[in-house]
Design a protein around this motif. Structure first.
Motif, PDB file in Angstrom:
ATOM      1  N   PHE A  44       0.774  -1.247   0.000  1.00  0.00           N
ATOM      2  CA  PHE A  44       0.000   0.000   0.000  1.00  0.00           C
ATOM      3  C   PHE A  44       0.808   1.301   0.000  1.00  0.00           C
ATOM      4  CE2 PHE A  44      -3.100  -2.981   2.079  1.00  0.00           C
ATOM      5  CZ  PHE A  44      -3.978  -3.017   1.003  1.00  0.00           C
ATOM      6  N   LEU A  45       2.007   1.319   0.578  1.00  0.00           N
ATOM      7  CA  LEU A  45       2.698   2.608   0.725  1.00  0.00           C
ATOM      8  C   LEU A  45       3.720   2.827  -0.390  1.00  0.00           C
ATOM      9  CD1 LEU A  45       3.207   2.864   4.592  1.00  0.00           C
ATOM     10  CD2 LEU A  45       1.283   3.579   3.170  1.00  0.00           C
ATOM     11  N   ARG A  46       3.832   4.073  -0.822  1.00  0.00           N
ATOM     12  CA  ARG A  46       4.753   4.416  -1.916  1.00  0.00           C
ATOM     13  C   ARG A  46       5.547   5.665  -1.545  1.00  0.00           C
ATOM     14  NH1 ARG A  46       2.978   0.202  -3.038  1.00  0.00           N
ATOM     15  NH2 ARG A  46       1.885  -0.496  -4.898  1.00  0.00           N
ATOM     16  N   ASP A  47       6.788   5.751  -2.080  1.00  0.00           N
ATOM     17  CA  ASP A  47       7.564   6.989  -1.904  1.00  0.00           C
ATOM     18  C   ASP A  47       6.976   8.124  -2.740  1.00  0.00           C
ATOM     19  OD1 ASP A  47       9.318   5.928  -0.118  1.00  0.00           O
ATOM     20  OD2 ASP A  47      10.787   5.320  -1.630  1.00  0.00           O
ATOM     21  N   ASN A  48       6.511   7.803  -3.961  1.00  0.00           N
ATOM     22  CA  ASN A  48       5.823   8.782  -4.811  1.00  0.00           C
ATOM     23  C   ASN A  48       6.611  10.079  -4.955  1.00  0.00           C
ATOM     24  OD1 ASN A  48       3.722   9.825  -6.327  1.00  0.00           O
ATOM     25  ND2 ASN A  48       2.553  10.519  -4.543  1.00  0.00           N
TER      26      ASN A  48
ATOM     27  N   GLY B 240       1.765  13.663  -1.744  1.00  0.00           N
ATOM     28  CA  GLY B 240       2.999  12.907  -1.527  1.00  0.00           C
ATOM     29  C   GLY B 240       4.156  13.837  -1.213  1.00  0.00           C
ATOM     30  N   ARG B 241       4.256  14.900  -2.007  1.00  0.00           N
ATOM     31  CA  ARG B 241       5.349  15.848  -1.855  1.00  0.00           C
ATOM     32  C   ARG B 241       5.264  16.577  -0.512  1.00  0.00           C
ATOM     33  NH1 ARG B 241       6.924  19.523  -6.941  1.00  0.00           N
ATOM     34  NH2 ARG B 241       4.720  19.291  -7.341  1.00  0.00           N
ATOM     35  N   ARG B 249       4.997   8.388   4.476  1.00  0.00           N
ATOM     36  CA  ARG B 249       4.736   7.741   3.189  1.00  0.00           C
ATOM     37  C   ARG B 249       3.242   7.457   3.130  1.00  0.00           C
ATOM     38  NH1 ARG B 249       7.391   2.517   2.466  1.00  0.00           N
ATOM     39  NH2 ARG B 249       7.679   2.832   0.244  1.00  0.00           N
ATOM     40  N   LEU B 250       2.632   7.669   1.974  1.00  0.00           N
ATOM     41  CA  LEU B 250       1.179   7.568   1.864  1.00  0.00           C
ATOM     42  C   LEU B 250       0.790   6.425   0.921  1.00  0.00           C
ATOM     43  CD1 LEU B 250       0.408  11.355   1.302  1.00  0.00           C
ATOM     44  CD2 LEU B 250       0.260  10.113   3.447  1.00  0.00           C
ATOM     45  N   PRO B 251      -0.432   5.926   1.057  1.00  0.00           N
ATOM     46  CA  PRO B 251      -0.935   4.930   0.104  1.00  0.00           C
ATOM     47  C   PRO B 251      -1.445   5.608  -1.169  1.00  0.00           C
ATOM     48  CG  PRO B 251      -2.537   5.290   1.838  1.00  0.00           C
ATOM     49  CD  PRO B 251      -1.366   6.154   2.173  1.00  0.00           C
ATOM     50  N   ILE B 252      -0.558   6.413  -1.780  1.00  0.00           N
ATOM     51  CA  ILE B 252      -0.966   7.283  -2.887  1.00  0.00           C
ATOM     52  C   ILE B 252       0.141   7.334  -3.937  1.00  0.00           C
ATOM     53  CG2 ILE B 252      -1.277   9.736  -3.502  1.00  0.00           C
ATOM     54  CD1 ILE B 252      -2.683  10.103  -0.817  1.00  0.00           C
ATOM     55  N   GLU B 253      -0.267   7.334  -5.225  1.00  0.00           N
ATOM     56  CA  GLU B 253       0.636   7.721  -6.314  1.00  0.00           C
ATOM     57  C   GLU B 253       0.052   8.974  -6.961  1.00  0.00           C
ATOM     58  OE1 GLU B 253       0.929   4.590  -9.190  1.00  0.00           O
ATOM     59  OE2 GLU B 253       2.154   3.302  -7.898  1.00  0.00           O
ATOM     60  N   MET B 342      -4.705   3.717  -3.196  1.00  0.00           N
ATOM     61  CA  MET B 342      -4.583   2.287  -3.453  1.00  0.00           C
ATOM     62  C   MET B 342      -5.945   1.589  -3.581  1.00  0.00           C
ATOM     63  SD  MET B 342      -1.469   1.431  -3.793  1.00  0.00           S
ATOM     64  CE  MET B 342      -0.189   2.656  -3.944  1.00  0.00           C
TER      65      MET B 342
END
Lengths: 92, 416
Positions: A44-48, B240-241, B249-253, B342
């Motif tokens: 679930f977690l990403r550095d993005n 995210g930034r 850290r987030l469950p995001i792109e 996600m």
């Protein structure tokens, strides 16, 4: 976007399927004591990051290889591409 | 300054000399009770409801550029509450109800126009799915109508119902859905918040959080340090930034989503129409331009622009659905950043850092959520408890296994 495939040269990104952050290659050890938490993070977690990003692209309409592409997410500039199998082999 | 018909007539007769700026441009105070990061629709709505409903007096909104210059100025302005899952639908219906009274609440013309949305049906299986969705919508108090092919043809005769590949067999309609004027929403909330004492500070970029012993003390900005008891981050697209500055850290792109507008045409499309066999949706703005969009580009991006393959894909969808669109000229296309989560659903929650709160992960559905996201985020900031409609939008839903996956595609953000 054109992706510099290490074997096939410049290929249109339309031939590829995007998967995500290259760290997804490194699946946590399911036998480890903290495996549940590690898998939550992995799934679930990403550095993005805003900037240079290493990511997995699958050459679905080509030679069906997985590539690790290095790309700047703020400009879409592609800085390089390697075969994922090479990256994984070098790490092991 | 209050807006009314009388005021418009009076100004027309006296040379329009009485209009005043809608909000102040104050310098930041050294500290506030609550600082909202992000002066988009959500951030300004949060400040508005904090001041109006929850009585918070000492609130600031910090915006890196000018207010409404991010996704609030880049969306396709659709408002609707046609979701399926119990975690989502009551929230969006709450938002729809707030849209219906928005202009009275803010005393500002946000051009809320309930012209209806039609989701088209192309297969029998899709009809079953939409019937189920319509029932779920009605259970939450929303409205929904299943349209037959004949009803649909009367309403929107220009659709290509006999497309050999994707014949149209009917539609699910939500009559109360529609569009609103994006700038009008931002300006209405900004003016309403400013009138109630909120400082809206533009050209003020947050460059870091000051966090000590797990507690937030304020934010570092391009205009110096600003102290705060509570900080609410509402910067979807750049979540995210910004949250990485707090070490999260987030469950995001982050992804790029494009939108398009044609030249102005005479009134031709009555409401919002969505293609059910590809990703394409279209409405007509009050100026006459056809406003439409489709899928995200599909790879991580912070570029605020997309690439040509998606332009082609969206326009192909348009041609399949309503061939007459081929006669209109494309005026502009643009891109914005979206937080793709996600499970395709948003997050409104406290973080593990005391005093730091988060509103984001709106995927490509943030505009319609503006009033309710503002209201519920204000509720969380003011009371430390989630509003009843957002109890499912928590960070911990992912590791607890309670994802809200409307589309059922799993943790693959570019597929939601």
């Amino acid at each position: 976007m054109l992706i510099p495939h290490p074997l096939l040269g410049l290929r249109d990104s339309q031939e590829f399927t995007y998967f995500g952050d290259a760290s997804l290659m490194w699946r946590p050890d399911p036998e480890a004591p903290e495996a549940e938490a590690a898998f939550c993070e992995y799934v679930f977690l990403r550095d993005n990051p805003a900037g240079v990003h290493r990511e997995l692209w699958f050459h679905e309409q080509g030679d069906r290889s997985w590539l690790v592409v290095t790309r700047d997410t703020t400009t879409h500039e592609i800085l390089g591409a390697e075969l994922a199998s090479d990256v994984k082999g070098a790490a092991q | 300054m209050k807006f009314s018909g009388f005021k418009v007539v009076k100004e027309a007769l006296t040379g329009h000399k009485g209009w005043r700026p809608l909000w102040r441009n104050p310098d930041p105070k050294p500290a506030y009770d609550i600082v909202i990061v992000g002066g988009g629709g959500h951030g300004l709505a949060t400040a508005f409801y904090l001041a109006k409903t929850f009585g918070a007096l000492n609130v600031a909104v910090l915006e890196k550029g000018w207010i409404g210059s991010g996704n609030a100025g880049r969306n396709t302005t659709i408002i609707r509450s046609n979701y399926l899952l119990p975690g989502n639908q009551p929230f969006y219906e709450f938002s729809m109800k707030l849209w219906e009274t928005l202009e009275q609440d803010t005393n500002f013309n946000s051009m809320v126009s309930q012209r209806g949305i039609i989701n088209l049906i192309h297969t029998d299986g899709q009809r079953d799915a939409y019937r189920r969705r319509g029932n779920a919508m009605r259970l939450s108090g929303a409205d929904a109508r299943l349209l037959s092919r004949d009803e649909l043809k009367k309403m929107v005769p220009f659709l290509n119902c006999d497309n050999a590949r994707f014949p149209i067999k009917g539609g699910l309609m939500q009559p109360r859905a529609g569009t609103a004027r994006h700038d009008g929403v931002v300006w209405g909330y900004a003016r309403g918040a400013d009138m109630r004492g909120v400082d809206i500070i533009q050209n003020c970029e947050v460059t870091g959080f000051r966090i000590e012993d797990g507690r937030v003390l304020g934010v570092e900005t391009s205009k110096g340090f600003i102290g705060a008891k509570k900080v609410g981050v509402s910067v979807a697209g750049s979540s995210g930034r910004v949250m990485s500055m707090a070490g999260m850290r987030l469950p995001i792109e982050s992804h790029a989503l494009q939108a398009f507008v044609s030249e102005g045409l005479k009134p031709t499309i009555p409401g919002v129409i969505t293609f059910g066999a590809g990703h394409f949706y279209v409405s007509q703005s009050d100026k006459g331009g056809l406003v439409f969009g489709g899928d995200i580009d599909g790879y991580n991006s912070y570029a605020q622009r997309g690439n040509l393959p998606v332009v082609e894909d969206v326009l192909e969808g348009g041609m399949a659905l309503m061939p007459m669109i081929g006669r209109a000229r494309l005026l502009r296309s643009w891109g914005g950043l979206v937080d793709m989560s996600m499970d395709g659903s948003p997050i409104i929650d406290k973080t593990d850092i005391d005093g730091l709160y988060f509103n984001g992960a709106w995927c490509y559905g943030g505009f319609k959520a503006t009033p309710a996201a503002g209201y519920t985020f204000a509720h969380l900031l003011a009371t430390d408890r989630p509003h009843e409609t957002v109890t499912a939008f928590r960070f911990d839903r992912f590791n607890r296994g309670y994802v809200i996956d409307e589309k059922g595609v799993g943790a693959q953000p570019n597929l939601h």
